[in-house]
Design an enzyme around this catalytic site. Sequence first.
Site, PDB file in Angstrom:
ATOM      1  N   LYS A 182       1.205  94.236   2.607  1.00  0.00           N
ATOM      2  CA  LYS A 182       1.929  94.284   3.479  1.00  0.00           C
ATOM      3  C   LYS A 182       3.137  95.248   3.360  1.00  0.00           C
ATOM      4  CE  LYS A 182       3.795  90.842  -0.245  1.00  0.00           C
ATOM      5  NZ  LYS A 182       3.168  89.743  -0.685  1.00  0.00           N
ATOM      6  N   TYR A 195      35.378 103.844  -0.893  1.00  0.00           N
ATOM      7  CA  TYR A 195      36.183 102.399   0.195  1.00  0.00           C
ATOM      8  C   TYR A 195      36.563 101.692  -0.758  1.00  0.00           C
ATOM      9  CZ  TYR A 195      34.535 104.693   3.943  1.00  0.00           C
ATOM     10  OH  TYR A 195      33.819 106.043   4.707  1.00  0.00           O
TER      11      TYR A 195
HETATM   12  C1  LIG Z   1       3.217  89.897  -2.078  1.00  0.00           C
HETATM   13  C2  LIG Z   1       1.656  88.676  -2.579  1.00  0.00           C
HETATM   14  C3  LIG Z   1       1.664  89.097  -2.698  1.00  0.00           C
HETATM   15  C4  LIG Z   1       1.705  90.376  -4.500  1.00  0.00           C
HETATM   16  O1  LIG Z   1       3.173  90.157  -5.131  1.00  0.00           O
HETATM   17  P1  LIG Z   1       3.130  90.627  -6.295  1.00  0.00           P
HETATM   18  O2  LIG Z   1       4.102  90.068  -6.584  1.00  0.00           O
HETATM   19  O3  LIG Z   1       3.075  92.118  -5.508  1.00  0.00           O
HETATM   20  O4  LIG Z   1       2.314  91.294  -7.381  1.00  0.00           O
HETATM   21  C5  LIG Z   1      -0.186  88.075  -3.743  1.00  0.00           C
HETATM   22  N1  LIG Z   1      -0.351  87.442  -3.343  1.00  0.00           N
HETATM   23  C6  LIG Z   1       0.112  86.620  -2.257  1.00  0.00           C
HETATM   24  C7  LIG Z   1      -0.104  85.253  -1.598  1.00  0.00           C
HETATM   25  C8  LIG Z   1       1.441  87.572  -1.794  1.00  0.00           C
HETATM   26  O5  LIG Z   1       1.793  86.896  -0.785  1.00  0.00           O
END
Ligand SMILES: *Cc1c(COP(=O)(O)O)cnc(C)c1O
Length: 317
Positions: free
Chosen positions: A35, A258
């Site tokens: 994702k 800054y």
């Molecule tokens: C993002 C996600 C994962 C992967 O999680 P990680 O901690 O990045 O391994 C797995 N399952 C679901 C439902 C997620 O939203």
Amino acid sequence: MIGGAQLTIDLEALAANYRLIRDTVAPAQAAGVVKANGYGLGASEVVRTLAGQGCRHIFVAVLGEAEELAQLLEPELRESLELYVLNGLLPGSEETCARLGVIPVLNSLDQIQGWTEQAAAMGRRLPAVLQVDTGMSRMGLPEDELARLLAEPALLEGINLRLLISHLACADEADDPANAMQWSRFQGIARRFPDLPLALDNSGGAFLRRSHGDLVRAGIALYGGAPQAGANPMRPVIALEAAIAQVRSIPAGAGVGYGLTFRAQRPTKIATVPVGYADGLPRSLGNRGAGWIAGMRAPIVGRVSMDSITLDVTDVP
Ligand SMILES: *Cc1c(COP(=O)(O)O)cnc(C)c1O
């Protein structure tokens, strides 16, 4: 090196991280979560690399990501993969999802109804994943909806369930009691779906010392992030390198950057490096993060600017 910095993505390290997770969770299979454009690294490249290691299950968050990925992948590769959408079906997206051959994660009775209606309209059974909430209160059927579904199996008419999933809230803390609590709730629910393969674990869950069901959904650890607190067993996948643009010596008491948020406590050597928040370096690393010069840690002093940072290199020979 026309710009100030160069980001390197090491696909061999990504492949090695996949193998480590795969071997750790065996006999469960390891799926790749890609994702948010493969956690920013480029979803199609990531998927090609994972597929090269035998990965056949790919999860994205939203249907648009699956649609884009399906276009970018070679048709033969796309055909060899199962693509899943974690956030499930937004109303009106059912037809697109079915046309793309993408498998939705159904998170509510409403989403289940949308998918059964799509199946009826097409006159065939459609595949789906069922997600149940086991304590995170974010996604998946809550207890009351699950009870209704179990009482009325006809609600799943036309749906071919492939997988039962839930998601862990505290998997990055191995000793957190929520892990055992969610695992036991998940197993309790799984007994009501005796033939369904199970997938509970994310990256952190993959390293918990217990069974991993049938499939693990690994994300952050593939990309080098620590799956749990403590020593990180994963290989770094990304490196951001930049040449030093300027080095100066400042006296004790002089300010840096800054807001002059850093004040030298001693005569200090400052290296200015041309990479900043415009390149994605978080501003929160000001006075907290570090760069590495030939393996030596050089703290970021002062704020992160738009296109530069300042490192304290006094102790770097
Ligand atoms: C993002 C996600 C994962 C992967 O999680 P990680 O901690 O990045 O391994 C797995 N399952 C679901 C439902 C997620 O939203």
